[in-house]
Structures are given as C-alpha cells and as structure tokens.
Design an enzyme around this catalytic site. Structure first.
Site, PDB file in Angstrom:
ATOM      1  N   LEU A  67       5.649   6.679  20.077  1.00  0.00           N
ATOM      2  CA  LEU A  67       5.715   6.108  21.365  1.00  0.00           C
ATOM      3  C   LEU A  67       4.377   5.505  21.994  1.00  0.00           C
ATOM      4  O   LEU A  67       4.538   4.474  22.429  1.00  0.00           O
ATOM      5  CB  LEU A  67       5.787   7.484  22.320  1.00  0.00           C
ATOM      6  CG  LEU A  67       7.283   8.162  22.637  1.00  0.00           C
ATOM      7  CD1 LEU A  67       7.275   9.224  23.416  1.00  0.00           C
ATOM      8  CD2 LEU A  67       8.235   7.032  23.167  1.00  0.00           C
TER       9      LEU A  67
ATOM     10  N   GLU B 287       0.963  -1.044  -0.078  1.00  0.00           N
ATOM     11  CA  GLU B 287      -0.039  -0.150  -0.037  1.00  0.00           C
ATOM     12  C   GLU B 287       0.799   1.450  -0.060  1.00  0.00           C
ATOM     13  O   GLU B 287       2.047   1.339   0.518  1.00  0.00           O
ATOM     14  CB  GLU B 287      -0.958   0.078   1.309  1.00  0.00           C
ATOM     15  CG  GLU B 287      -1.878  -1.260   1.231  1.00  0.00           C
ATOM     16  CD  GLU B 287      -2.656  -1.121   2.830  1.00  0.00           C
ATOM     17  OE1 GLU B 287      -2.368  -0.133   3.428  1.00  0.00           O
ATOM     18  OE2 GLU B 287      -3.407  -1.839   2.822  1.00  0.00           O
TER      19      GLU B 287
ATOM     20  N   CYS C 108       1.993  -4.400  16.382  1.00  0.00           N
ATOM     21  CA  CYS C 108       1.439  -3.516  17.202  1.00  0.00           C
ATOM     22  C   CYS C 108       0.106  -3.720  17.429  1.00  0.00           C
ATOM     23  O   CYS C 108      -0.971  -4.015  16.624  1.00  0.00           O
ATOM     24  CB  CYS C 108       1.631  -1.999  16.960  1.00  0.00           C
ATOM     25  SG  CYS C 108       3.440  -1.554  16.988  1.00  0.00           S
TER      26      CYS C 108
ATOM     27  N   CYS D 132      -2.864   1.879   7.566  1.00  0.00           N
ATOM     28  CA  CYS D 132      -1.801   1.030   7.189  1.00  0.00           C
ATOM     29  C   CYS D 132      -2.245  -0.581   7.040  1.00  0.00           C
ATOM     30  O   CYS D 132      -2.494  -1.012   8.198  1.00  0.00           O
ATOM     31  CB  CYS D 132      -0.509   1.565   7.783  1.00  0.00           C
ATOM     32  SG  CYS D 132       0.176   2.950   7.697  1.00  0.00           S
TER      33      CYS D 132
ATOM     34  N   CYS E 163       2.911   8.525   1.506  1.00  0.00           N
ATOM     35  CA  CYS E 163       3.234   7.700   2.772  1.00  0.00           C
ATOM     36  C   CYS E 163       3.380   6.269   1.970  1.00  0.00           C
ATOM     37  O   CYS E 163       2.618   5.681   1.534  1.00  0.00           O
ATOM     38  CB  CYS E 163       1.947   7.768   3.522  1.00  0.00           C
ATOM     39  SG  CYS E 163       2.019   6.758   4.908  1.00  0.00           S
TER      40      CYS E 163
ATOM     41  N   CYS F  52       4.245  -6.486   8.313  1.00  0.00           N
ATOM     42  CA  CYS F  52       5.216  -6.162   9.356  1.00  0.00           C
ATOM     43  C   CYS F  52       5.193  -7.073  10.422  1.00  0.00           C
ATOM     44  O   CYS F  52       4.173  -7.628  10.797  1.00  0.00           O
ATOM     45  CB  CYS F  52       4.493  -4.585  10.024  1.00  0.00           C
ATOM     46  SG  CYS F  52       5.755  -3.943  11.324  1.00  0.00           S
TER      47      CYS F  52
ATOM     48  N   GLU G 125       8.002  -1.674   9.217  1.00  0.00           N
ATOM     49  CA  GLU G 125       9.143  -1.050  10.325  1.00  0.00           C
ATOM     50  C   GLU G 125      10.306  -0.645   9.557  1.00  0.00           C
ATOM     51  O   GLU G 125      10.957  -1.591   9.080  1.00  0.00           O
ATOM     52  CB  GLU G 125       9.386  -1.914  11.233  1.00  0.00           C
ATOM     53  CG  GLU G 125      10.512  -1.373  12.357  1.00  0.00           C
ATOM     54  CD  GLU G 125      10.347  -0.073  12.791  1.00  0.00           C
ATOM     55  OE1 GLU G 125      11.360   0.767  12.593  1.00  0.00           O
ATOM     56  OE2 GLU G 125       9.330   0.412  13.522  1.00  0.00           O
TER      57      GLU G 125
ATOM     58  N   CYS H  19      -2.393  -1.710  15.118  1.00  0.00           N
ATOM     59  CA  CYS H  19      -2.361  -1.555  13.655  1.00  0.00           C
ATOM     60  C   CYS H  19      -2.632  -2.738  12.938  1.00  0.00           C
ATOM     61  O   CYS H  19      -2.404  -4.125  12.978  1.00  0.00           O
ATOM     62  CB  CYS H  19      -0.628  -1.497  13.416  1.00  0.00           C
ATOM     63  SG  CYS H  19      -0.124  -1.322  11.941  1.00  0.00           S
TER      64      CYS H  19
END
Length: 409
Positions: free
Chosen positions: A259, A133, A162, A379, A151, A158, A206, A165
């Site tokens: 963070l 994407e 997370c 994403c 972007c 990934c 990442e 995500c």
C-alpha cells in the site's frame, strides 16, 4: 516483494500433448543427429516438469516409464544440475536428451554477497546473460531450528518504477520463465545446504505482471520441492484485474499488497502505477479475495520519513482497513536509503509511534526487522551496481565487497 494445491498443475493430457509435440522434433534429432533449432531448445527445460510429465518424456525417448521417476528424483531430491551427471540413467538416454536440446534449467551463480547477520544475496546469470537477484534469509528459533526464506524475483527489472525502489531505477528487460523462478530457490538451498522453508515473491519485478510463470513456479515449489502452501507469499503493488484472477485459483498462500499510503493522492506520488488503479478499487478486490479464498490479505507499508510516516497517516490507514479489510495485518518496513533516492529512513521513535497508532485502532501490526543491510539486499540494488561496474571474474568465484546502505528484501 507466495501456494497452490493443484489448480495450476499441467493436466496429464496436456503433458501428453506436450510430449507428442516434442517427438516430431526430438525423434528425428535423435535418429539423424539433426540439431534442434535454438527456439526449441529454449523451451526444453526439465526443472518445473511434474513426475507424470517426466514419465511421459521418458516414454517418448524409448525408455521405461520408471526412468521418468528417476528423473524426478534427480531433479528435485538430489538436485543434480547437469544432464551429464544423471549417473542413474543409461548413457544413451542422457545423450539423446542432450542431443534433442534438453537441459536441467539451472543457471550459474555469478556473484555472492554475505551479510554479518547470515543473509546471503545472489546474482544469478541467466542464459541470455541477464542478471537477477535472490536473497536467502535464515532465522533461528528458540529451539535451534532454522527457518530459511528465499526472496525470489519474478522479472528481470520492473516496469512499475515505484519511486523508492532500486529495481525500477535499473529498468525492465523481460519476464522470467517459470524454471528461472524455481531455480532461485534451488540456488539458495545449494548455498545454505539447507532446505528452503518459506518463499516470498518480493524480489525484483511485479509478480502479477508475470502471473502465468509465477503460478507455474508456484505449483512446482509446492508439489515438487514440497514447500507448504501457506509458506509461500505473493506480493503485489496492485495491477488492475489481476487480484481477481489470482483469487480464482483458490490458493492457500498469502497475498501481500504493497500500500505505502492511506489515500489515493499520496499513493500516486509514491507508486506511479496507482493512477490506473484507484485505492478503493484495489481494496474492493482485496475484500473479494478474502471472500473467495478465506485468506486474509497482508498489507506492506514502507515508511518514508516526512512523507507517509505521521500518526495521522496511521489513523487514516486504520480507517481504510476498518472499511475494507477488518482483521488484516500490516507489515511496516522502515526505509533505508538507496543510491539516487531523496527518501530518508524514519527515526525509530516515528516508527514506534506509527505502529502504536495502528494498534490503538485495533490493527495488528509488525515492524520488519532489517536484514542484509551490509549485503546490498534492497531489491535491484546489487544488480544495478553490477550493471554500472561489471566485474570480469570466474563465475564460480565467491567474492566479498564493501557494503552499501540497503533495505531488506
């Protein structure tokens, strides 16, 4: 979730060595019509090569050096997608390039989704049929000029998973090659018919787990596609030792660290990979990054209702930044639900209270405006949908589909 003056440029000596290595295979292929092994073909991509490298390539094929300059113009100014369309080059040169397994390195756009606000999300189909994407985000200023942000993704999927995500939920396949990153920017320019002014490595993956390709793409975007160094941002959730490595390149780009929590315990519950990278160690590396590059780190903070969005979290975050990163900027990202997630978007009142608490403690803050809400711009979300429900379509066809909730890139 990003630029490079020349630290990662391939030295001319390496370019020559690269060309000498190809001559052992390319020359016999040209003279005897021998097919080039598939593994060799995979590495013979023109996108990402510098002008000196392209000039050396032309020489290796028995052409004048200026043909390399023409190649450079065709790739990066005219943005021609196929060697067969290099009309400025001799037919024999084009034929020899193709017979030796060279290709431009542009993949087809598999699917396009447009949002009402002008945001466009693309699915690009790579040579191995995997989908990635990229998102184009246009913003018009008061003078009517358009800032176009691409972007881009750095991995297919990934591995960090997370909890909020969509990309991590879709699994991980592989790292992207440098040309597969660069071509995303070229695809956005093609769709918008406008040059990309900003690039953010905030798409799938990442970036720090694919630093070699990211830095190679980074050099090309800056030097060859002429996107200013400070117009590129590299985002990371934090991978041990990689911020130090990035700092050694002395980039003038922005490092954005995700963070999402002001303390280690809460961060581990949101970002599982944080267990191997304590918050104090991450913040120390950010502090060192600033000292080495004179570029302040930006911090991303996804607001999750009832999880990390209380005013006491904001006060704790301000204290953390005062200790490690005075003068830093915090970018607040209100969450929008994705399929399979129990997280909720915070109310506007909570978002404003969080921002006000940071500002009252002398922390510069902005709230990211949600873009592409009706284009599945979170994403990994659009890719995941296509993996579940693949379409059999003409790859060149542009389609519309019913929107789903998403967060902006």
């Amino acid at each position: 979730m990003a630029v490079l003056h020349h630290a990662c440029a391939v030295p001319l000596a390496r370019a020559a060595a690269r060309s000498r290595s190809l001559s052992a295979v390319a020359a016999p292929a040209m003279m005897a019509g021998v097919s080039v092994p598939s593994k060799a073909r995979e590495s013979r991509v023109l996108i990402g090569m510098s002008e000196p490298e392209l000039q050396q390539l032309a020489l290796e094929f028995g052409q004048e050096k200026y043909r390399g300059k023409q190649l450079y113009h065709l790739l990066y100014q005219r943005k021609v997608k196929d060697i067969g369309d290099f009309s400025h080059l001799p037919q024999v040169f084009r034929n020899n390039l193709q017979e030796a397994g060279w290709r431009v390195g542009r993949s087809p756009i598999y699917h396009t989704v447009k949002a009402a606000d002008g945001t466009v999300k693309l699915l690009i189909k790579l040579e191995d049929n995997r989908l990635i994407e990229t998102v184009g985000i246009p913003v018009e200023d008061e003078n009517g000029s358009v800032r176009l942000t691409a972007c881009v993704s750095s991995q297919v999927g990934c591995p960090l998973k997370c909890s909020f995500c969509a990309t991590g939920k879709g699994g991980f396949s592989r790292n992207l090659l440098s040309h597969e990153i660069v071509e995303q920017v070229l695809a956005i320019e093609e769709i918008f018919k406008h040059r990309v002014t900003n690039v953010v490595f905030m798409g799938m993956g990442e970036p720090m787990l694919n630093m070699k390709s990211v830095l190679e793409a980074h050099r090309c975007l800056n030097k060859d596609i002429n996107i200013g160094q400070r117009m590129i941002t590299i985002s990371t959730v934090g991978v041990p030792n990689t911020i130090r490595r990035l700092a050694s390149h002395k980039l003038q780009s922005t490092l954005a660290v995700s963070l999402h929590a002001p303390n280690q315990k809460l961060r581990e519950s949101i970002v599982p990979s944080a267990k191997s990278y304590p918050l104090d160690a991450l913040m120390k590396d950010c502090q060192d990054y600033f000292h080495q590059t004179s570029r302040r780190v930006s911090f991303e903070y996804a607001l999750l209702a009832g999880v990390n969005d209380a005013e006491e979290h904001a006060i704790e975050l301000a204290k953390l930044l005062r200790e490690w990163a005075r003068g830093s900027h915090v970018n607040l990202i209100p969450f929008n639900p994705i399929d399979g997630s129990d997280y909720r978007r915070p109310y506007k009142k909570a978002v404003l209270a969080f921002a006000n608490a940071l500002e009252s403690h002398k922390v510069t803050v902005s709230v990211r405006k949600t873009r592409g809400l009706d284009a599945a711009a979170a994403c990994g979300q659009l890719r995941n949908e296509f993996q579940k429900n693949p379409l059999v379509v003409d790859e060149s066809e542009e389609m519309e589909f019913q929107p789903q909730a998403a967060v902006s890139c």
